[in-house]
Design an enzyme around this catalytic site. Structure first.
Site, mmCIF file in Angstrom:
data_model
loop_
_atom_site.group_PDB
_atom_site.id
_atom_site.type_symbol
_atom_site.label_atom_id
_atom_site.label_comp_id
_atom_site.label_asym_id
_atom_site.label_seq_id
_atom_site.Cartn_x
_atom_site.Cartn_y
_atom_site.Cartn_z
ATOM 1 N N ASP A 184 -5.425 -5.381 -5.029
ATOM 2 C CA ASP A 184 -4.247 -4.523 -5.034
ATOM 3 C C ASP A 184 -3.587 -4.507 -6.410
ATOM 4 O O ASP A 184 -3.306 -5.566 -6.969
ATOM 5 C CB ASP A 184 -3.268 -5.096 -4.000
ATOM 6 C CG ASP A 184 -2.125 -4.156 -3.693
ATOM 7 O OD1 ASP A 184 -2.390 -3.062 -3.175
ATOM 8 O OD2 ASP A 184 -0.978 -4.509 -3.997
ATOM 9 N N HIS A 238 -5.025 4.410 2.814
ATOM 10 C CA HIS A 238 -3.771 4.219 3.561
ATOM 11 C C HIS A 238 -2.543 4.659 2.760
ATOM 12 O O HIS A 238 -1.421 4.620 3.277
ATOM 13 C CB HIS A 238 -3.647 2.751 3.960
ATOM 14 C CG HIS A 238 -3.534 1.864 2.770
ATOM 15 N ND1 HIS A 238 -4.570 1.657 1.871
ATOM 16 C CD2 HIS A 238 -2.489 1.163 2.285
ATOM 17 C CE1 HIS A 238 -4.160 0.859 0.908
ATOM 18 N NE2 HIS A 238 -2.904 0.543 1.120
ATOM 19 N N ASP A 239 -2.774 5.023 1.483
ATOM 20 C CA ASP A 239 -1.654 5.466 0.638
ATOM 21 C C ASP A 239 -1.663 6.970 0.418
ATOM 22 O O ASP A 239 -0.774 7.491 -0.275
ATOM 23 C CB ASP A 239 -1.764 4.831 -0.760
ATOM 24 C CG ASP A 239 -1.525 3.344 -0.760
ATOM 25 O OD1 ASP A 239 -2.093 2.660 -1.636
ATOM 26 O OD2 ASP A 239 -0.790 2.863 0.125
ATOM 27 N N ASP A 294 0.838 -4.345 22.628
ATOM 28 C CA ASP A 294 2.161 -4.383 21.959
ATOM 29 C C ASP A 294 2.345 -3.199 21.019
ATOM 30 O O ASP A 294 3.336 -3.140 20.291
ATOM 31 C CB ASP A 294 2.336 -5.717 21.193
ATOM 32 C CG ASP A 294 1.371 -5.843 20.017
ATOM 33 O OD1 ASP A 294 1.474 -6.835 19.277
ATOM 34 O OD2 ASP A 294 0.502 -4.952 19.835
ATOM 35 N N ASP A 313 -4.692 -4.903 15.983
ATOM 36 C CA ASP A 313 -4.864 -6.339 15.752
ATOM 37 C C ASP A 313 -6.348 -6.693 15.564
ATOM 38 O O ASP A 313 -7.228 -5.834 15.704
ATOM 39 C CB ASP A 313 -4.270 -7.133 16.918
ATOM 40 C CG ASP A 313 -4.700 -6.568 18.267
ATOM 41 O OD1 ASP A 313 -3.818 -6.249 19.086
ATOM 42 O OD2 ASP A 313 -5.925 -6.385 18.458
ATOM 43 N N ASN A 342 -3.726 -5.854 22.814
ATOM 44 C CA ASN A 342 -2.839 -6.575 23.758
ATOM 45 C C ASN A 342 -1.612 -5.758 24.168
ATOM 46 O O ASN A 342 -0.640 -6.320 24.660
ATOM 47 C CB ASN A 342 -2.402 -7.918 23.130
ATOM 48 C CG ASN A 342 -1.551 -7.696 21.878
ATOM 49 O OD1 ASN A 342 -1.476 -6.570 21.363
ATOM 50 N ND2 ASN A 342 -0.941 -8.757 21.388
ATOM 51 N N GLU A 374 -7.996 -2.005 -7.560
ATOM 52 C CA GLU A 374 -7.142 -0.824 -7.472
ATOM 53 C C GLU A 374 -6.400 -0.755 -8.797
ATOM 54 O O GLU A 374 -5.477 -1.533 -9.048
ATOM 55 C CB GLU A 374 -6.142 -0.925 -6.320
ATOM 56 C CG GLU A 374 -5.365 0.369 -6.168
ATOM 57 C CD GLU A 374 -4.018 0.212 -5.505
ATOM 58 O OE1 GLU A 374 -3.404 -0.859 -5.627
ATOM 59 O OE2 GLU A 374 -3.579 1.164 -4.854
ATOM 60 N N ASP A 377 -8.397 -7.650 1.393
ATOM 61 C CA ASP A 377 -7.462 -7.030 0.453
ATOM 62 C C ASP A 377 -6.689 -8.156 -0.247
ATOM 63 O O ASP A 377 -5.985 -8.931 0.409
ATOM 64 C CB ASP A 377 -6.480 -6.111 1.217
ATOM 65 C CG ASP A 377 -5.984 -4.973 0.345
ATOM 66 O OD1 ASP A 377 -5.928 -3.837 0.843
ATOM 67 O OD2 ASP A 377 -5.684 -5.241 -0.842
ATOM 68 N N ASP A 410 -5.328 -1.552 19.131
ATOM 69 C CA ASP A 410 -4.459 -2.578 19.711
ATOM 70 C C ASP A 410 -5.122 -3.158 20.961
ATOM 71 O O ASP A 410 -5.515 -2.419 21.867
ATOM 72 C CB ASP A 410 -3.106 -1.931 20.096
ATOM 73 C CG ASP A 410 -2.227 -2.872 20.894
ATOM 74 O OD1 ASP A 410 -1.374 -2.378 21.664
ATOM 75 O OD2 ASP A 410 -2.404 -4.099 20.775
HETATM 76 O O1 TEU Z 1 -0.682 0.683 -3.922
HETATM 77 C C1 TEU Z 1 -0.357 0.792 -5.282
HETATM 78 C C2 TEU Z 1 0.330 2.048 -5.550
HETATM 79 O O2 TEU Z 1 0.513 2.455 -6.661
HETATM 80 C C3 TEU Z 1 0.851 2.773 -4.374
HETATM 81 O O3 TEU Z 1 2.233 2.765 -4.539
HETATM 82 C C4 TEU Z 1 0.244 4.156 -4.367
HETATM 83 O O4 TEU Z 1 -0.242 4.522 -5.606
HETATM 84 C C5 TEU Z 1 1.295 5.139 -4.022
HETATM 85 O O5 TEU Z 1 1.895 4.677 -2.846
HETATM 86 C C6 TEU Z 1 0.626 6.499 -3.817
HETATM 87 O O6 TEU Z 1 1.604 7.362 -3.284
HETATM 88 C C7 TEU Z 1 -0.979 -0.638 -3.485
HETATM 89 C C8 TEU Z 1 -1.258 -0.580 -1.993
HETATM 90 O O7 TEU Z 1 -2.401 0.235 -1.764
HETATM 91 C C9 TEU Z 1 -0.029 0.008 -1.336
HETATM 92 O O8 TEU Z 1 -0.251 0.208 0.064
HETATM 93 C C10 TEU Z 1 1.114 -0.963 -1.540
HETATM 94 O O9 TEU Z 1 2.300 -0.384 -1.015
HETATM 95 C C11 TEU Z 1 1.329 -1.264 -3.045
HETATM 96 O O10 TEU Z 1 0.115 -1.500 -3.748
HETATM 97 C C12 TEU Z 1 2.152 -2.529 -3.187
HETATM 98 O O11 TEU Z 1 1.380 -3.616 -2.746
HETATM 99 CA CA CA Z 2 -1.659 -5.666 19.262
#
Ligand code: TEU
Ligand code: CA
Length: 555
Positions: free
Chosen positions: A200, A327-328, A25, A29, A23, A255, A98, A21
């Site tokens: 995605d 991130h998932d 908040d 960013d 700034n 993906e 993405d 971050d």
């Molecule tokens: O993820 C696709 C997806 O199937 C996810 O739901 C993931 O497999 C699951 O959360 C695992 O626990 C993509 C993106 O990476 C995810 O961040 C998004 O939430 C999703 O699509 C919808 O765009």
């Molecule tokens: Ca910020």
């Protein structure tokens, strides 16, 4: 096998909201990313996969896009983006965006129009169906984020399909106008100079015409057979390739939830003119007890069998993406390694060795290079992710599972484990922000942070740095043929890589106690390429420490 820059690259995923971050908040960013590019250059990565930065109401943290050609207010401006892109390119770092085009936000102008009337010009940009009545959706499909996959819309008394949240209506890819809108937008970004796309849930863009009830899985019917790897998915990707991708020197990774090795050869075949590579999820799914939710580790033999199948069945035909987390997913060292203090660093380095010595393009998720761990959630109020918030309510608060049973499962797998701020130093909020972060910083930041680790040659950070440098100096790491050894061992993950006269032996202990190992005769006298702890390799019989990893090179 064709040599390309994206086969030889190491890719770093940035989840902008939690990266840096600038700034105060409390939200990461674009200027924050620009301020940390020297750190990434020092690590040695070649490409950044940037999770969505487009305009979004953030129902799913940017995976619900309301304007594909504008930057999310909280992340900055298009000028900030252009500055970041130029600064990355100056450092020889490519930027992969993405691409989220299976669905838009319900606040996208296309959907705002589509829902106005049944004869609106944008009506068929989305998937509308009559319910059985105003209370009964067209079928029993469940959304990935809980509840029905259909949302009733009063205005026209019809339901629209959303495989994710109800604020993420699915686009109708059978409509050629939708495809052309997407291709025009992709061209606009490519003309700005970006270097590719992570796509995605791209395996979901083609749905079957018929939409019957699905087999009950958990609380709803499965949409899988009708919405994943649908009848036209390859036609649409070939059209995308012909109209956009083939015109630029860019990389693409799909993906493709639910993909098999056979399907991957079509999605990412050397000559199928679709994508360069795909993310497969077999090694990170299939461990669920309640849907995806579990507190149990996958057995090592199952993990080895899964990863090895992808190594051997794609070899020479399609390209692998290699990852432990994103991130998932929960943090790799907590899920596949051992985040107890006495084992965290060794097991993080072991996991890095095990992945980066495999065949394919390795991905590093932000903070993985520091050995960042899962977060110690105390209450459902700690969650920010719509998937975790809905799951706790659906399975537990309003569901049949007790807190005692479900809580260990949701805190082990929650996506929020990967979304806590990157830990830059030991100052307040780990140097991520001068304000209050949108999600809490992991309290272990005092010890686990970039400032401490970049100063310590023996840190997880420097181990990743060494592995990345080795990939540049040793083509066998990129192009060598993989073979698994000791398939039945529940303690050791051992494999070889072969390229012409050279051969690697990769030995990784996945257990928290000493084990014995015998170096195969053919590696007698081989040199050690990298190791996560001291040991001798001059005798065949060895004792390995907990989570010990080493690589021998015979040439
Ligand atoms: O993820 C696709 C997806 O199937 C996810 O739901 C993931 O497999 C699951 O959360 C695992 O626990 C993509 C993106 O990476 C995810 O961040 C998004 O939430 C999703 O699509 C919808 O765009
Ligand atoms: Ca910020």
């Amino acid at each position: 096998m064709k040599k390309t820059w994206w086969k030889e690259a190491v890719i770093y995923q940035i989840y902008p909201r939690s990266f840096m971050d600038s700034n105060g908040d409390g939200i990461g960013d674009l200027k924050g990313i620009t301020s940390r590019l020297d750190y990434l250059k020092y690590l040695g990565i070649d490409v950044i996969w940037l999770s969505p930065v487009y305009q979004s109401p953030n129902d799913d943290n940017g995976y619900d896009i309301s304007d594909y050609q504008a930057i999310m207010d909280e992340f900055g401006t298009m000028e900030d983006f252009d500055e970041m892109l130029a600064a990355a390119h100056e450092r020889g770092i490519r930027i992969v965006m993405d691409l989220v085009v299976n669905h838009t936000s319900d606040e996208h102008k296309w959907f705002m129009e589509s829902r106005k009337s049944k004869d609106n010009a944008y009506r068929d940009y989305y998937i509308w169906r009559d319910g059985k009545d105003a209370q009964t959706p067209p079928n029993n499909w469940g959304s990935c984020f809980g509840g029905s996959a259909w949302q009733y819309d009063e205005e026209t008394a019809m339901y629209y399909l959303h495989l994710f949240s109800k604020k993420q209506p699915d686009l109708n890819w059978d409509n050629p106008k939708v495809r052309q809108e997407v291709f025009d937008m992709m061209t606009w970004w490519c003309d700005k100079g970006i270097d590719g796309f992570r796509m995605d849930v791209i395996s979901m863009i083609s749905k079957t015409k018929e939409m019957p009830d699905g087999e009950i899985q958990g609380l709803y019917g499965s949409f899988g057979p009708y919405c994943v790897h649908g009848p036209n998915v390859h036609n649409y990707l070939q059209e995308m390739n012909e109209k956009v991708l083939s015109k630029y020197d860019i990389m693409t990774v799909g993906e493709t939830a639910g993909v098999t090795t056979e399907l991957a050869k079509q999605y990412a075949g050397e000559d199928t003119h679709e994508l360069n590579m795909v993310f497969q999820f077999e090694h990170v799914e299939g461990d669920g007890k309640y849907g995806k939710w579990t507190d149990e580790k996958m057995s090592l033999t199952t993990l080895k069998k899964t990863m090895s199948r992808w190594q051997t069945e794609l070899y020479g035909q399609a390209w692998n993406s290699l990852f432990w987390d994103n991130h998932d997913q929960p943090r790799a060292v907590s899920r596949f390694g051992d985040d107890r203090p006495q084992f965290r660093e060794a097991s993080a380095k072991m996991l890095a060795t095990c992945l980066h010595m495999q065949q394919g393009t390795p991905y590093i998720y932000q903070g993985e290079e520091l050995g960042m761990t899962n977060y110690p959630f105390q209450s459902p109020d700690d969650f920010r992710d719509i998937e975790s918030i809905n799951a706790y309510r659906e399975w537990c608060a309003e569901g049949s599972l007790s807190h005692e049973v479900f809580w260990p499962c949701i805190i082990y797998k929650s996506r929020d484990n990967a979304r806590t701020p990157v830990q830059w130093d030991d100052s307040p909020q780990a140097g991520f922000t001068t304000g209050t972060p949108w999600i809490a910083v992991n309290p272990n930041y005092k010890k686990i942070n970039a400032k401490a680790e970049t100063a310590d040659q023996d840190s997880v950070f420097h181990y990743y740095k060494k592995l990345i440098a080795l990939r540049k100096a040793n083509p066998i790491m990129v192009y060598g043929k993989y073979e698994l050894l000791l398939a039945d061992s529940e303690e050791l993950f051992v494999y070889t890589r072969t390229l012409e006269e050279e051969k690697l032996l990769v030995v990784c202990s996945f257990c928290d106690h000493e084990t014995s190992f015998t170096i195969p005769e053919e590696f007698a006298g081989a040199s050690c390429l990298i190791a996560n702890m001291e040991n001798a390799y001059d005798k065949p019989e060895m004792t390995l420490q907990a989570y010990e990893a080493f690589v021998l090179l015979k040439n």
